[in-house]
Design a protein around this motif. Structure first.
Motif: not given
Length: 227
Positions: A28, A39, A91, A93
């Motif tokens: 990530t 992120s 993005v 995780d």
């Protein structure tokens, strides 16, 4: 900058998923940098029930799973309002479906049925990813990585638990399951076997992932079968 980076220009929502120790957070960080994206990292160590959970799963499973569900929902609502709605790529995780995966392993049948009812109501309006990068690997490798990072609450984690978790991930991220669990929007799946793909130390392996993302953006990537 690679060709993959240059052509990924539109807003994307990418989830990186897979069992514990597979490298979700690391990938990530790498992808968010390469794609100039926000992120989003899940809250793990802030869960007040987690230490007790790994010492006595049966006793603390429901509290642990509900904490994770509520916090991830809040995170995704915030990221939709403050990032995705403003055209910023993200993005993450994790994907919210991991709550079902973990809850199915840790809750008894009665608890899980109640949990699924709450889950279905709360996640209905959440943003779903365009792409899920599904990381998977051999249980021995995952156990080695878990040991190396040495998180206190993971020290008593059994190999069987990680194996069972990997099996559940294989089920949930099979193409037929994606169609069942993602009813409003089926994300494109990019499976990556970390046994033979080292996206940290091998630039070619990272480039492979970026190129696969590109294929999705360009509309040339079909729904993938997990290998």
């Amino acid at each position: 900058m690679s060709e993959a980076n240059q052509s990924v220009a539109k807003k994307l929502f990418i989830s990186v998923e897979g069992p514990i120790g597979v490298g979700k957070t690391t990938l990530t960080k790498i992808l968010s940098k390469h794609l100039n994206a926000f992120s989003l990292r899940e809250i793990v160590e802030e869960n007040p029930y987690l230490k007790n959970f790994y010492e006595n799963i049966e006793e603390y499973a429901f509290q642990t799973e509900m904490f994770f569900l509520c916090n991830r929902i809040k995170q995704l609502e915030d990221v939709e309002e403050h990032k995705l709605a403003k055209g910023v790529s993200v993005v993450a995780d994790y994907n919210i479906i991991k709550n079902l995966i973990f809850a199915g392993l840790t809750l008894n049948l009665n608890q899980f049925q109640k949990y699924k009812q709450v889950y279905s109501i709360l996640v209905e309006s959440l943003p779903q990813p365009d792409i899920i990068i599904y990381l998977h690997g051999h249980t021995d490798l995952l156990m080695k990585r878990i040991e190396l990072r040495d998180r206190p609450f993971e020290r008593n984690m059994s190999r069987q638990y990680i194996q069972n978790l990997s099996n559940e991930y294989e089920h949930y991220f099979a193409p037929c399951s994606l169609k069942h669990y993602f009813t409003t929007k089926i994300p494109k799946l990019i499976p990556v076997n970390v046994d033979n793909k080292d996206f940290i130390n091998n630039p070619k392996d990272l480039e492979y992932i970026l190129q696969e993302i590109n294929r999705v953006v360009e509309g040339t990537a079909p729904l993938r079968e997990v290998k």
